[in-house]
Design a protein around this motif. Structure first.
Motif, PDB file in Angstrom:
ATOM      1  N   GLY A 115      -2.906 -16.497  19.637  1.00  0.00           N
ATOM      2  CA  GLY A 115      -2.155 -15.158  19.890  1.00  0.00           C
ATOM      3  C   GLY A 115      -3.202 -14.057  19.558  1.00  0.00           C
ATOM      4  O   GLY A 115      -4.056 -14.063  18.868  1.00  0.00           O
ATOM      5  N   ILE A 116      -2.445 -12.813  20.047  1.00  0.00           N
ATOM      6  CA  ILE A 116      -3.276 -11.484  19.630  1.00  0.00           C
ATOM      7  C   ILE A 116      -1.890 -10.735  19.518  1.00  0.00           C
ATOM      8  O   ILE A 116      -1.279 -10.537  20.212  1.00  0.00           O
ATOM      9  N   VAL A 117      -1.906 -10.323  18.041  1.00  0.00           N
ATOM     10  CA  VAL A 117      -0.646  -9.512  17.620  1.00  0.00           C
ATOM     11  C   VAL A 117      -1.054  -8.329  16.962  1.00  0.00           C
ATOM     12  O   VAL A 117      -1.813  -8.291  16.044  1.00  0.00           O
ATOM     13  N   ALA A 118      -0.222  -7.225  17.137  1.00  0.00           N
ATOM     14  CA  ALA A 118      -0.678  -6.385  16.160  1.00  0.00           C
ATOM     15  C   ALA A 118       0.898  -5.796  15.419  1.00  0.00           C
ATOM     16  O   ALA A 118       1.906  -5.574  16.275  1.00  0.00           O
ATOM     17  N   ARG A 119       0.870  -6.048  14.026  1.00  0.00           N
ATOM     18  CA  ARG A 119       2.248  -5.743  13.321  1.00  0.00           C
ATOM     19  C   ARG A 119       1.993  -4.335  12.456  1.00  0.00           C
ATOM     20  O   ARG A 119       0.867  -4.160  12.093  1.00  0.00           O
ATOM     21  N   SER A 120       3.188  -3.621  12.246  1.00  0.00           N
ATOM     22  CA  SER A 120       3.067  -2.526  11.433  1.00  0.00           C
ATOM     23  C   SER A 120       3.245  -3.042   9.771  1.00  0.00           C
ATOM     24  O   SER A 120       4.042  -3.746   9.781  1.00  0.00           O
ATOM     25  N   VAL A 121       2.550  -2.668   9.017  1.00  0.00           N
ATOM     26  CA  VAL A 121       2.756  -3.133   7.720  1.00  0.00           C
ATOM     27  C   VAL A 121       2.641  -1.983   6.639  1.00  0.00           C
ATOM     28  O   VAL A 121       1.713  -0.897   6.787  1.00  0.00           O
ATOM     29  N   THR A 122       3.579  -1.921   5.786  1.00  0.00           N
ATOM     30  CA  THR A 122       3.726  -1.035   4.859  1.00  0.00           C
ATOM     31  C   THR A 122       4.063  -1.677   3.525  1.00  0.00           C
ATOM     32  O   THR A 122       4.610  -2.572   3.331  1.00  0.00           O
ATOM     33  N   LEU A 123       3.005  -1.223   2.466  1.00  0.00           N
ATOM     34  CA  LEU A 123       3.310  -1.702   1.041  1.00  0.00           C
ATOM     35  C   LEU A 123       4.285  -0.886   0.362  1.00  0.00           C
ATOM     36  O   LEU A 123       4.326   0.382   0.303  1.00  0.00           O
ATOM     37  N   ASP A 124       5.249  -1.625  -0.311  1.00  0.00           N
ATOM     38  CA  ASP A 124       6.514  -0.840  -0.940  1.00  0.00           C
ATOM     39  C   ASP A 124       6.226  -1.180  -2.464  1.00  0.00           C
ATOM     40  O   ASP A 124       6.263  -2.274  -2.923  1.00  0.00           O
ATOM     41  N   LEU A 125       5.863  -0.096  -3.086  1.00  0.00           N
ATOM     42  CA  LEU A 125       5.358  -0.239  -4.548  1.00  0.00           C
ATOM     43  C   LEU A 125       6.439   0.220  -5.447  1.00  0.00           C
ATOM     44  O   LEU A 125       6.929   1.304  -5.344  1.00  0.00           O
ATOM     45  N   PRO A 126       7.022  -0.623  -6.473  1.00  0.00           N
ATOM     46  CA  PRO A 126       7.958  -0.086  -7.124  1.00  0.00           C
ATOM     47  C   PRO A 126       7.177   1.009  -8.098  1.00  0.00           C
ATOM     48  O   PRO A 126       6.126   0.951  -8.567  1.00  0.00           O
ATOM     49  N   GLN A 127       7.889   1.451  -9.157  1.00  0.00           N
ATOM     50  CA  GLN A 127       7.663   2.602 -10.192  1.00  0.00           C
ATOM     51  C   GLN A 127       6.558   2.103 -11.027  1.00  0.00           C
ATOM     52  O   GLN A 127       5.606   2.903 -11.365  1.00  0.00           O
ATOM     53  N   ASP A 128       6.624   0.861 -11.416  1.00  0.00           N
ATOM     54  CA  ASP A 128       5.882   0.453 -12.765  1.00  0.00           C
ATOM     55  C   ASP A 128       4.457  -0.308 -12.284  1.00  0.00           C
ATOM     56  O   ASP A 128       3.845  -0.916 -12.942  1.00  0.00           O
ATOM     57  N   VAL A 129       4.178  -0.301 -11.091  1.00  0.00           N
ATOM     58  CA  VAL A 129       3.054  -0.975 -10.509  1.00  0.00           C
ATOM     59  C   VAL A 129       1.651  -0.095 -10.578  1.00  0.00           C
ATOM     60  O   VAL A 129       1.752   1.011 -10.279  1.00  0.00           O
ATOM     61  N   GLN A 130       0.769  -0.530 -11.252  1.00  0.00           N
ATOM     62  CA  GLN A 130      -0.415  -0.227 -11.187  1.00  0.00           C
ATOM     63  C   GLN A 130      -1.390  -0.397 -10.175  1.00  0.00           C
ATOM     64  O   GLN A 130      -0.880  -1.312  -9.193  1.00  0.00           O
ATOM     65  N   SER A 131      -2.438   0.071  -9.856  1.00  0.00           N
ATOM     66  CA  SER A 131      -3.301  -0.113  -8.771  1.00  0.00           C
ATOM     67  C   SER A 131      -3.646  -1.784  -8.714  1.00  0.00           C
ATOM     68  O   SER A 131      -3.771  -2.465  -9.622  1.00  0.00           O
ATOM     69  N   GLY A 132      -3.995  -2.149  -7.489  1.00  0.00           N
ATOM     70  CA  GLY A 132      -4.350  -3.758  -7.156  1.00  0.00           C
ATOM     71  C   GLY A 132      -4.970  -3.797  -5.897  1.00  0.00           C
ATOM     72  O   GLY A 132      -5.396  -2.816  -5.099  1.00  0.00           O
ATOM     73  N   SER A 133      -5.209  -5.033  -5.486  1.00  0.00           N
ATOM     74  CA  SER A 133      -5.970  -5.341  -4.192  1.00  0.00           C
ATOM     75  C   SER A 133      -5.205  -6.421  -3.238  1.00  0.00           C
ATOM     76  O   SER A 133      -4.286  -7.240  -3.980  1.00  0.00           O
ATOM     77  N   ILE A 134      -5.055  -6.047  -2.256  1.00  0.00           N
ATOM     78  CA  ILE A 134      -4.396  -7.179  -1.158  1.00  0.00           C
ATOM     79  C   ILE A 134      -5.548  -7.495  -0.016  1.00  0.00           C
ATOM     80  O   ILE A 134      -6.045  -6.423   0.289  1.00  0.00           O
ATOM     81  N   SER A 135      -5.294  -8.658   0.354  1.00  0.00           N
ATOM     82  CA  SER A 135      -6.116  -8.960   1.489  1.00  0.00           C
ATOM     83  C   SER A 135      -5.446 -10.076   2.311  1.00  0.00           C
ATOM     84  O   SER A 135      -4.385 -10.450   2.056  1.00  0.00           O
ATOM     85  N   PHE A 136      -5.831  -9.934   3.610  1.00  0.00           N
ATOM     86  CA  PHE A 136      -5.050 -10.796   4.477  1.00  0.00           C
ATOM     87  C   PHE A 136      -6.156 -11.732   5.199  1.00  0.00           C
ATOM     88  O   PHE A 136      -7.195 -11.555   5.455  1.00  0.00           O
ATOM     89  N   ARG A 137      -5.736 -13.007   5.141  1.00  0.00           N
ATOM     90  CA  ARG A 137      -6.647 -14.130   6.053  1.00  0.00           C
ATOM     91  C   ARG A 137      -5.601 -14.965   6.890  1.00  0.00           C
ATOM     92  O   ARG A 137      -4.422 -15.025   6.583  1.00  0.00           O
ATOM     93  N   VAL A 138      -6.070 -15.894   7.764  1.00  0.00           N
ATOM     94  CA  VAL A 138      -5.741 -16.678   8.661  1.00  0.00           C
ATOM     95  C   VAL A 138      -5.807 -18.136   8.395  1.00  0.00           C
ATOM     96  O   VAL A 138      -6.949 -18.521   8.010  1.00  0.00           O
ATOM     97  N   VAL A 139      -4.955 -18.948   8.514  1.00  0.00           N
ATOM     98  CA  VAL A 139      -5.107 -20.358   8.334  1.00  0.00           C
ATOM     99  C   VAL A 139      -4.809 -21.012   9.550  1.00  0.00           C
ATOM    100  O   VAL A 139      -3.650 -20.927  10.063  1.00  0.00           O
ATOM    101  N   THR A 140      -5.462 -21.914  10.267  1.00  0.00           N
ATOM    102  CA  THR A 140      -5.183 -22.378  11.469  1.00  0.00           C
ATOM    103  C   THR A 140      -4.300 -23.877  11.137  1.00  0.00           C
ATOM    104  O   THR A 140      -4.215 -24.306   9.988  1.00  0.00           O
ATOM    105  N   LEU A 141      -3.392 -23.882  12.208  1.00  0.00           N
ATOM    106  CA  LEU A 141      -2.483 -25.275  12.195  1.00  0.00           C
ATOM    107  C   LEU A 141      -3.092 -26.319  12.693  1.00  0.00           C
ATOM    108  O   LEU A 141      -3.864 -26.245  13.622  1.00  0.00           O
TER     109      LEU A 141
END
Length: 141
Positions: A115-141
């Protein structure tokens, strides 16, 4: 004229005979020729987001579009890998809430085919969260 026609016919016979010896998918009949061609396509999968750096402020921060591409015919899964301090945060993927949790990795989507898909993504951060990192990966089935 007959000599030219004979030469062309002889050349066609040589080509057909040579192809038959090389490829078992070539069938030579009395008036028909068929050639089978096969190939191999490598499996390519990727997941990318539009945003590379986002502000670390409480509330919802848009990451843009999560673009998935995978040509594996058996399907694939997309995971978000994140630093431990984002464990209390969550993602909104096409409006669906996906809690991140303490594991450091969570599944975002799953498909049972290529597939080829585009999804809207929003990060919801609570009050006490400091900076961090996030990455995305694909795993084949």
């Amino acid at each position: 004229m007959k000599k030219v026609a004979f030469v062309v016919a002889a050349a066609m016979t040589c080509v057909a005979t040579g192809a038959q010896a090389v490829d078992p998918h070539v069938a030579v009949g009395s008036a028909q020729y068929s050639i089978g061609i096969s190939g191999f396509v490598p499996v390519i999968c990727r997941a990318t987001v539009d945003a590379t750096v986002v502000p670390t402020q409480p509330g919802q921060v848009s990451l843009g579009s999560l673009n998935e591409f995978c040509n594996n015919p058996n399907g694939y899964e997309v995971y978000a890998d994140y630093s431990p301090n984002l464990g209390k945060a969550s993602l909104l993927v096409d409006g669906q809430k996906v809690p991140l949790g303490n594991a450091g990795s969570t599944r975002i989507s799953k498909s049972n085919r290529a597939g080829i898909v585009a999804r809207s993504v929003t990060l919801d951060l609570p009050q006490d969260v400091q900076s961090g990192s996030i990455s995305f990966r694909v795993v084949t089935l």
